[in-house]
Design a protein around this motif. Structure first.
Motif, PDB file in Angstrom:
ATOM      1  N   ARG A   1       0.840  -1.203   0.000  1.00  0.00           N
ATOM      2  CA  ARG A   1       0.000   0.000   0.000  1.00  0.00           C
ATOM      3  C   ARG A   1       0.874   1.252   0.000  1.00  0.00           C
ATOM      4  N   ARG A   2       1.941   1.218   0.798  1.00  0.00           N
ATOM      5  CA  ARG A   2       2.838   2.389   0.847  1.00  0.00           C
ATOM      6  C   ARG A   2       3.466   2.666  -0.511  1.00  0.00           C
ATOM      7  N   VAL A   3       3.907   1.591  -1.164  1.00  0.00           N
ATOM      8  CA  VAL A   3       4.499   1.753  -2.500  1.00  0.00           C
ATOM      9  C   VAL A   3       3.443   2.302  -3.460  1.00  0.00           C
ATOM     10  N   ALA A   4       2.241   1.737  -3.405  1.00  0.00           N
ATOM     11  CA  ALA A   4       1.167   2.177  -4.314  1.00  0.00           C
ATOM     12  C   ALA A   4       0.898   3.667  -4.123  1.00  0.00           C
ATOM     13  N   CYS A   5       0.890   4.140  -2.863  1.00  0.00           N
ATOM     14  CA  CYS A   5       0.628   5.568  -2.613  1.00  0.00           C
ATOM     15  C   CYS A   5       1.747   6.425  -3.191  1.00  0.00           C
ATOM     16  N   SER A   6       3.008   5.947  -3.063  1.00  0.00           N
ATOM     17  CA  SER A   6       4.090   6.788  -3.591  1.00  0.00           C
ATOM     18  C   SER A   6       4.075   6.774  -5.128  1.00  0.00           C
ATOM     19  N   VAL A   7       3.663   5.656  -5.719  1.00  0.00           N
ATOM     20  CA  VAL A   7       3.527   5.611  -7.181  1.00  0.00           C
ATOM     21  C   VAL A   7       2.412   6.569  -7.621  1.00  0.00           C
ATOM     22  N   ALA A   8       1.320   6.585  -6.869  1.00  0.00           N
ATOM     23  CA  ALA A   8       0.199   7.472  -7.214  1.00  0.00           C
ATOM     24  C   ALA A   8       0.656   8.926  -7.148  1.00  0.00           C
TER      25      ALA A   8
ATOM     26  N   ILE B   1      -3.976  -4.614  -7.824  1.00  0.00           N
ATOM     27  CA  ILE B   1      -5.241  -4.539  -7.064  1.00  0.00           C
ATOM     28  C   ILE B   1      -5.179  -3.365  -6.083  1.00  0.00           C
ATOM     29  N   THR B   2      -4.028  -3.202  -5.420  1.00  0.00           N
ATOM     30  CA  THR B   2      -3.892  -2.114  -4.441  1.00  0.00           C
ATOM     31  C   THR B   2      -3.967  -0.751  -5.140  1.00  0.00           C
ATOM     32  N   LEU B   3      -3.293  -0.631  -6.287  1.00  0.00           N
ATOM     33  CA  LEU B   3      -3.348   0.643  -7.023  1.00  0.00           C
ATOM     34  C   LEU B   3      -4.789   0.971  -7.407  1.00  0.00           C
ATOM     35  N   GLU B   4      -5.516  -0.035  -7.860  1.00  0.00           N
ATOM     36  CA  GLU B   4      -6.922   0.207  -8.241  1.00  0.00           C
ATOM     37  C   GLU B   4      -7.740   0.620  -7.021  1.00  0.00           C
ATOM     38  N   SER B   5      -7.395   0.019  -5.867  1.00  0.00           N
ATOM     39  CA  SER B   5      -8.163   0.332  -4.653  1.00  0.00           C
ATOM     40  C   SER B   5      -7.962   1.773  -4.195  1.00  0.00           C
ATOM     41  N   ILE B   6      -6.864   2.417  -4.659  1.00  0.00           N
ATOM     42  CA  ILE B   6      -6.675   3.832  -4.287  1.00  0.00           C
ATOM     43  C   ILE B   6      -6.947   4.756  -5.486  1.00  0.00           C
ATOM     44  N   GLY B   7      -7.703   4.243  -6.441  1.00  0.00           N
ATOM     45  CA  GLY B   7      -8.201   5.118  -7.504  1.00  0.00           C
ATOM     46  C   GLY B   7      -7.318   5.215  -8.738  1.00  0.00           C
ATOM     47  N   GLN B   8      -6.253   4.397  -8.817  1.00  0.00           N
ATOM     48  CA  GLN B   8      -5.420   4.392 -10.026  1.00  0.00           C
ATOM     49  C   GLN B   8      -5.892   3.272 -10.940  1.00  0.00           C
ATOM     50  N   ARG B   9      -5.545   3.362 -12.217  1.00  0.00           N
ATOM     51  CA  ARG B   9      -5.830   2.233 -13.113  1.00  0.00           C
ATOM     52  C   ARG B   9      -4.512   1.489 -13.361  1.00  0.00           C
ATOM     53  N   ALA B  10      -4.536   0.178 -13.184  1.00  0.00           N
ATOM     54  CA  ALA B  10      -3.278  -0.585 -13.294  1.00  0.00           C
ATOM     55  C   ALA B  10      -3.547  -1.957 -13.892  1.00  0.00           C
TER      56      ALA B  10
END
Ligand code: ADP
Ligand code: ASP
Ligand code: MG
Length: 412
Positions: free
Chosen positions: A20-27, A83-92
């Motif tokens: 999740r932390r990585v996904a947030c920094s990618v976002a 899945i995590t990226l999608e859960s925070i509103g990104q498309r992946a």
């Protein structure tokens, strides 16, 4: 818009919280206008867990099936990241090696990349999706899953950056860059801000697992700007760049410890032309990399031969050598994996004749016996007993004046 390949190693994606932390920094990188491609390793410990499972079945599993097994670690992590990226509103969208396809030769467990088409990836990010690539894996021309060797996700990332002509390849790990020795072994190791490709190649090839050696080779060949960063704290980093852009003011750049080393000895073999070829060619055919070789002085037409290989190939190599030993009538084959290789690396070695003696002195002062020695322009390596490995790193590091003092922990 800059295009960045970001690779996250096992410790950076060790749990769902880490992912999740990585996904947030990618976002947030995306929000800052970066085009991002992610490469992930398996979740920390997963590759070892899978290896342990197959080892419980047999000591020499089929390498084809071993690769099929290990690739699942990265596949699962890539899907979890998407899945995590999608859960925070990104498309992946996640992709495995076969899906890309990242085509390799058929040398299972240490395959090399032959082809990496980019059409699918380009289409993916041009339609607004973040591609998440399962690192470390590919597919051979006959359709089998292959892997690129331990640590091979770094190589996936650099290969992608090269193929896509990305602006940069960022390797995120659990240390904030490359040090003069493994900071987990040598607490007084210095952080290195800038290192040249050839020196990083030597360090990586001799055990500094912070970078996969093949990744550095590719980065140099395709001139990919490469940076090693921590995914846990963002203050420092190490840039790996061309030799001519680094100011060199030291003799030894770093000290490494290679643990994946074993030795095989053939005792009392006939000393005649063609014997070394007969012993070593089956290993070459099996893509087993023989490193140091020592042959004793011949007595009565017989001699002993000892060589080192990666421990990961020990079972396979012992099998092959036992066959040769019977053919050439050797008295005995001995195999041992209780050794390590310690190396001092630096471009100053070729012009400073005292360097080897200084390293031997540091080992002698700790009463550490040297079993094998090899040298080249850029390095001096000694094989020693495994239990002294970490002590030897600290002693040699100290003897070359590499220890940091409290004021300056960065290498100038
Ligand atoms: P990842 O799972 O992120 O790919 P690795 O375990 O492969 O991470 O590589 C990072 C580790 O490399 C560090 O935790 C450190 O112990 C080790 N390492 C070995 N040599 C060095 C070095 N010279 N500089 C930095 N780290 C090193
Ligand atoms: N998961 C593989 C390993 O542990 C590949 C990698 O992490 O780069 O070696
Ligand atoms: Mg790694």
């Amino acid at each position: 818009m800059s295009l960045i390949v970001k690779k996250y190693g096992g410790t950076s994606v060790a749990s769902l919280d880490h992912i999740r932390r990585v996904a947030c920094s990618v976002a947030s990188a995306r929000d800052n206008g970066e085009q991002v491609i992610i490469v992930v390793s398996a979740m920390g410990g997963e590759t070892d867990r899978l290896l342990q499972l197959s080892a419980e079945i047999t000591p020499i599993p089929s390498e084809r099936e071993q690769d099929a097994l290990l690739s699942t670690g990265e596949q699962a992590c890539a899907a979890l990241m998407a899945i995590t990226l999608e859960s925070i509103g990104q498309r992946a969208k996640s992709f495995t090696g076969i899906q890309l396809p990242l085509v390799t030769d058929n040398k299972h467990t240490k395959a090399r990349i032959l082809e990496l088409p980019t059409d699918l990836l380009r289409k993916t990010f041009e339609t607004g999706f973040i591609p998440v690539i399962a690192g470390f894996q590919g597919v051979s021309e006959d359709g089998s899953i292959t892997t690129l060797g331990r640590g091979g996700s770094d190589t996936t990332a650099v290969a992608l950056a090269a193929a896509l002509k990305a602006d940069c390849c960022e390797i995120y790990t659990d240390v904030d860059g490359v040090y003069t020795a493994d900071p987990n072994v040598c607490p007084r190791a210095r952080h290195i801000n800038i290192i040249s490709y050839p020196e990083m190649l030597e360090l990586a090839g001799l055990g500094a697992k912070v970078m996969h050696v093949r990744a550095v080779e590719l980065a140099q060949k395709y001139q990919v700007p490469l940076v090693v960063k921590s995914s846990f704290n963002g203050e420092r980093q190490t840039w790996i760049i061309n030799e001519e852009d680094v100011m060199e003011n030291y003799i030894i750049k770093g000290v490494t410890l290679e643990k994946n080393v074993s030795k095989i000895s053939l005792i009392r073999i006939p000393d005649r032309p063609g014997i070394a070829y007969k012993i070593l060619s089956p290993l070459a055919d099996a893509a087993i990399n023989v490193d140091m070789i020592i042959q004793n002085v011949s007595i009565d037409g017989y001699t002993d031969l000892t060589f080192t290989i990666p421990t990961t190939d020990l079972n396979k190599a012992t099998d092959l050598i036992n066959q040769v030993a019977r053919e050439i009538d050797a008295l005995e084959v001995q195999a041992a994996n209780n050794i390590v290789k310690i190396s001092a690396v630096g471009i100053g070695i070729k012009t400073n004749p005292g360097v080897a003696a200084q390293m031997f002195k540091a080992l002698a002062a700790e009463n550490i016996n040297i079993e094998m020695i090899s040298t080249s322009e850029y390095r001096i390596s000694c094989v020693i007993e495994e239990k002294y490995g970490e002590l030897a790193v600290r002693a040699v590091h100290h003897s070359f004046g590499l220890d940091h003092n409290k004021e300056t922990s960065d290498q100038e």
